[in-house]
Design a protein around this motif. Structure first.
Motif, PDB file in Angstrom:
ATOM      1  N   HIS A  26       0.829  -1.205   0.000  1.00  0.00           N
ATOM      2  CA  HIS A  26       0.000   0.000   0.000  1.00  0.00           C
ATOM      3  C   HIS A  26       0.866   1.260   0.000  1.00  0.00           C
ATOM      4  O   HIS A  26       0.581   2.219  -0.723  1.00  0.00           O
ATOM      5  CB  HIS A  26      -0.919   0.001   1.214  1.00  0.00           C
ATOM      6  CG  HIS A  26      -1.721   1.247   1.356  1.00  0.00           C
ATOM      7  ND1 HIS A  26      -2.772   1.549   0.519  1.00  0.00           N
ATOM      8  CD2 HIS A  26      -1.605   2.281   2.229  1.00  0.00           C
ATOM      9  CE1 HIS A  26      -3.279   2.716   0.875  1.00  0.00           C
ATOM     10  NE2 HIS A  26      -2.590   3.171   1.914  1.00  0.00           N
ATOM     11  N   GLN A  29       3.076   1.810  -3.458  1.00  0.00           N
ATOM     12  CA  GLN A  29       2.401   2.074  -4.733  1.00  0.00           C
ATOM     13  C   GLN A  29       2.743   3.437  -5.327  1.00  0.00           C
ATOM     14  O   GLN A  29       3.069   3.515  -6.516  1.00  0.00           O
ATOM     15  CB  GLN A  29       0.893   1.925  -4.578  1.00  0.00           C
ATOM     16  CG  GLN A  29       0.427   0.504  -4.633  1.00  0.00           C
ATOM     17  CD  GLN A  29      -1.066   0.385  -4.409  1.00  0.00           C
ATOM     18  OE1 GLN A  29      -1.716   1.325  -3.982  1.00  0.00           O
ATOM     19  NE2 GLN A  29      -1.595  -0.798  -4.684  1.00  0.00           N
ATOM     20  N   PRO A  30       2.732   4.539  -4.570  1.00  0.00           N
ATOM     21  CA  PRO A  30       3.096   5.832  -5.186  1.00  0.00           C
ATOM     22  C   PRO A  30       4.540   5.854  -5.694  1.00  0.00           C
ATOM     23  O   PRO A  30       4.814   6.421  -6.745  1.00  0.00           O
ATOM     24  CB  PRO A  30       2.902   6.844  -4.055  1.00  0.00           C
ATOM     25  CG  PRO A  30       2.030   6.182  -3.075  1.00  0.00           C
ATOM     26  CD  PRO A  30       2.270   4.721  -3.195  1.00  0.00           C
ATOM     27  N   VAL A  32       6.355   3.257  -6.767  1.00  0.00           N
ATOM     28  CA  VAL A  32       6.453   2.432  -7.971  1.00  0.00           C
ATOM     29  C   VAL A  32       5.810   3.145  -9.155  1.00  0.00           C
ATOM     30  O   VAL A  32       6.346   3.117 -10.270  1.00  0.00           O
ATOM     31  CB  VAL A  32       5.813   1.052  -7.720  1.00  0.00           C
ATOM     32  CG1 VAL A  32       5.716   0.247  -8.992  1.00  0.00           C
ATOM     33  CG2 VAL A  32       6.615   0.292  -6.673  1.00  0.00           C
ATOM     34  N   GLU A  33       4.685   3.825  -8.921  1.00  0.00           N
ATOM     35  CA  GLU A  33       4.064   4.595 -10.001  1.00  0.00           C
ATOM     36  C   GLU A  33       4.989   5.709 -10.478  1.00  0.00           C
ATOM     37  O   GLU A  33       5.103   5.969 -11.676  1.00  0.00           O
ATOM     38  CB  GLU A  33       2.735   5.167  -9.528  1.00  0.00           C
ATOM     39  CG  GLU A  33       1.649   4.131  -9.372  1.00  0.00           C
ATOM     40  CD  GLU A  33       0.393   4.710  -8.754  1.00  0.00           C
ATOM     41  OE1 GLU A  33       0.358   5.943  -8.491  1.00  0.00           O
ATOM     42  OE2 GLU A  33      -0.555   3.940  -8.524  1.00  0.00           O
ATOM     43  N   HIS A  34       5.670   6.373  -9.547  1.00  0.00           N
ATOM     44  CA  HIS A  34       6.630   7.416  -9.911  1.00  0.00           C
ATOM     45  C   HIS A  34       7.778   6.828 -10.731  1.00  0.00           C
ATOM     46  O   HIS A  34       8.206   7.426 -11.724  1.00  0.00           O
ATOM     47  CB  HIS A  34       7.166   8.087  -8.643  1.00  0.00           C
ATOM     48  CG  HIS A  34       8.218   9.107  -8.920  1.00  0.00           C
ATOM     49  ND1 HIS A  34       7.954  10.293  -9.573  1.00  0.00           N
ATOM     50  CD2 HIS A  34       9.533   9.109  -8.655  1.00  0.00           C
ATOM     51  CE1 HIS A  34       9.067  10.984  -9.676  1.00  0.00           C
ATOM     52  NE2 HIS A  34      10.040  10.295  -9.127  1.00  0.00           N
ATOM     53  N   PHE A  36       7.674   4.118 -12.630  1.00  0.00           N
ATOM     54  CA  PHE A  36       7.154   3.812 -13.961  1.00  0.00           C
ATOM     55  C   PHE A  36       7.000   5.081 -14.793  1.00  0.00           C
ATOM     56  O   PHE A  36       7.282   5.077 -15.997  1.00  0.00           O
ATOM     57  CB  PHE A  36       5.813   3.079 -13.871  1.00  0.00           C
ATOM     58  CG  PHE A  36       5.960   1.612 -13.641  1.00  0.00           C
ATOM     59  CD1 PHE A  36       6.685   0.820 -14.508  1.00  0.00           C
ATOM     60  CD2 PHE A  36       5.358   1.008 -12.544  1.00  0.00           C
ATOM     61  CE1 PHE A  36       6.824  -0.537 -14.302  1.00  0.00           C
ATOM     62  CE2 PHE A  36       5.483  -0.345 -12.326  1.00  0.00           C
ATOM     63  CZ  PHE A  36       6.222  -1.125 -13.209  1.00  0.00           C
ATOM     64  N   ASP A  37       6.559   6.168 -14.165  1.00  0.00           N
ATOM     65  CA  ASP A  37       6.439   7.432 -14.901  1.00  0.00           C
ATOM     66  C   ASP A  37       7.793   7.914 -15.398  1.00  0.00           C
ATOM     67  O   ASP A  37       7.896   8.439 -16.513  1.00  0.00           O
ATOM     68  CB  ASP A  37       5.792   8.510 -14.021  1.00  0.00           C
ATOM     69  CG  ASP A  37       4.325   8.259 -13.777  1.00  0.00           C
ATOM     70  OD1 ASP A  37       3.731   7.464 -14.548  1.00  0.00           O
ATOM     71  OD2 ASP A  37       3.775   8.844 -12.832  1.00  0.00           O
ATOM     72  N   THR A  54      17.249   5.835 -10.979  1.00  0.00           N
ATOM     73  CA  THR A  54      16.692   4.665 -10.302  1.00  0.00           C
ATOM     74  C   THR A  54      17.638   4.166  -9.219  1.00  0.00           C
ATOM     75  O   THR A  54      17.200   3.813  -8.122  1.00  0.00           O
ATOM     76  CB  THR A  54      16.417   3.549 -11.327  1.00  0.00           C
ATOM     77  OG1 THR A  54      15.546   4.063 -12.328  1.00  0.00           O
ATOM     78  CG2 THR A  54      15.777   2.350 -10.677  1.00  0.00           C
TER      79      THR A  54
END
Length: 148
Positions: A26, A29-30, A32-34, A36-37, A54
């Motif tokens: 939980h 998630q932010p 991992v989204e960052h 991926f962006d 990275t």
């Protein structure tokens, strides 16, 4: 604070039953989204900089683990120093942190052929990494031209 606890996952009874790995997922998630962006950024942002970014991000993520390990290593080195200087305790080779650190600090390759070999290998892998990242960038550029 009040708004956060009203969300479905943050209701106290539900949150108390969520496992440790579920909480980790939980909260990650932010991040991992960052990540991926960043990796899906447009072309002017090179792949090599994405790799460096990275690695830096992973370093900062691992800081809560690395810091206690470093503190424990420093305190163990102080304990070892006091034990060797004041109490004449001899530590085994596997646990000799100060001796291993001084050996690593004063390590020197005396054979010129080995030094040449190591520098050639470092240059080889540097060129390979640069070539792969450039190839990824050029493939992305070609695909963006084809599909646009």
């Amino acid at each position: 604070m009040h708004k956060t606890w009203k969300k479905p996952l943050h209701k106290r009874k539900v949150w108390a039953n969520v496992s440790w790995s579920g909480r980790l997922v939980h909260y990650m998630q932010p991040l991992v989204e960052h990540l991926f962006d960043i990796w899906l950024q447009q072309l002017p942002f090179p792949t090599l900089l994405k790799c460096v970014y990275t690695c830096g991000l992973l370093f900062f993520i691992l800081l809560p683990i690395l810091y206690p390990v470093m503190v424990m290593a420093v305190y163990y080195a102080m304990f070892q120093y006091i034990g060797e200087k004041h109490w004449n305790v001899v530590f085994p080779t596997k646990w000799d942190l100060i001796g291993n650190a001084s050996h690593l600090w004063h390590f020197q390759v005396t054979n010129k052929k080995y030094i040449l070999f190591v520098t050639m290998q470092i240059d080889r892998y540097r060129i390979i990494i640069t070539a792969i990242s450039s190839a990824v960038d050029y493939m992305r550029m070609a695909l963006s031209v084809v599909f646009n």
